[in-house]
Design a protein around this motif. Sequence first.
Motif, PDB file in Angstrom:
ATOM      1  N   ASP A  63       0.849  -1.299  -0.060  1.00  0.00           N
ATOM      2  CA  ASP A  63      -0.021  -0.031  -0.065  1.00  0.00           C
ATOM      3  C   ASP A  63       0.947   1.198   0.031  1.00  0.00           C
ATOM      4  OD1 ASP A  63      -2.367   1.673   0.466  1.00  0.00           O
ATOM      5  OD2 ASP A  63      -1.581   1.893   2.577  1.00  0.00           O
ATOM      6  N   ASP A 111      -0.083   5.112   1.049  1.00  0.00           N
ATOM      7  CA  ASP A 111      -0.418   6.034   2.135  1.00  0.00           C
ATOM      8  C   ASP A 111      -0.142   5.461   3.504  1.00  0.00           C
ATOM      9  OD1 ASP A 111      -0.938   8.039   0.114  1.00  0.00           O
ATOM     10  OD2 ASP A 111      -2.974   7.208  -0.058  1.00  0.00           O
ATOM     11  N   ASP A 112       0.670   6.010   4.269  1.00  0.00           N
ATOM     12  CA  ASP A 112       0.698   5.634   5.910  1.00  0.00           C
ATOM     13  C   ASP A 112       1.431   4.222   5.799  1.00  0.00           C
ATOM     14  OD1 ASP A 112      -0.007   7.840   7.171  1.00  0.00           O
ATOM     15  OD2 ASP A 112      -2.404   7.222   7.051  1.00  0.00           O
ATOM     16  N   THR A 113       1.708   3.395   4.706  1.00  0.00           N
ATOM     17  CA  THR A 113       2.532   2.322   4.656  1.00  0.00           C
ATOM     18  C   THR A 113       3.901   2.593   4.350  1.00  0.00           C
ATOM     19  OG1 THR A 113       0.460   0.965   4.131  1.00  0.00           O
ATOM     20  CG2 THR A 113       2.594   0.088   3.765  1.00  0.00           C
ATOM     21  N   ASP A 130      -1.915  -0.616   5.994  1.00  0.00           N
ATOM     22  CA  ASP A 130      -2.341  -0.055   7.238  1.00  0.00           C
ATOM     23  C   ASP A 130      -3.573  -0.241   7.455  1.00  0.00           C
ATOM     24  OD1 ASP A 130      -2.160   2.051   5.276  1.00  0.00           O
ATOM     25  OD2 ASP A 130      -2.996   3.207   7.106  1.00  0.00           O
TER      26      ASP A 130
HETATM   27 MG   LIG Z   1      -2.799   3.180   3.480  1.00  0.00          MG
END
Ligand SMILES: [Mg+2]
Length: 224
Positions: free
Chosen positions: A7, A9-11, A169
């Motif tokens: 992934d 975003d945020d990963t 995430d």
């Molecule tokens: Mg994400």
Amino acid sequence: MPVLVFDLDDTLYPELSYVHSGFRAVAAFLSPLLGVPAETLAAGIIAEEAAQGRGQVFDNVLRQHGHWSKALVAACLRAYRQHLPTFSLYSDAERCLTRFADWPLYLVTDGHKEVQARKVAALGLAGRVRHAYLTNRYGRHRAKPDPHVFQLICRREKVEPNQVIYVGDNVRKDFVGIKPLGFRTVRILRGNYAHYEADAAHEADRRIHSLDELTAEFVADLLR
Ligand SMILES: [Mg+2]
């Protein structure tokens, strides 16, 4: 060889750093119109977002300065979406992509396709993965949890789902659609969902706190 899919975003990078980068671009755009220094405006937008969330952030800031109009809100949104972001990968993501550089690597990410494509380019990921699948390009109905692009990866790599690992995430949508097909799943505990407790159908096979935990041995054990 196992296939690693990430992934975005945020990963691989903190999404908030992209958001703040966008806010600075909007502040630079608004500064001459409002007669307020860009740094002051950027700080105000960031504070407003922290307090009220992202939904109405440009409306609220324009109202505070007595300059609200529908057209100006739309212009802010354009400035945000079209800006060239300055941000970087999490350091553990950087190390992970280097560690697995010889493996078949992919990205699967939802969201505005042009925005996501600019993020992939700005983070220098295009040359580090075989392909970045932006689900939005296949239609909104192909967003996670839909497994469509994951099946495209299997076809492309000529592997079964049980040889493909997805690292994400968002426990609400990242795993629930692909687990029943046999894909292996790893949840990284960070971002907005870090403390979210999911039921068995939504939870990943494994949880990690850092991508440094993702090693060849970890993968071998997960595929066993
Ligand atoms: Mg994400």
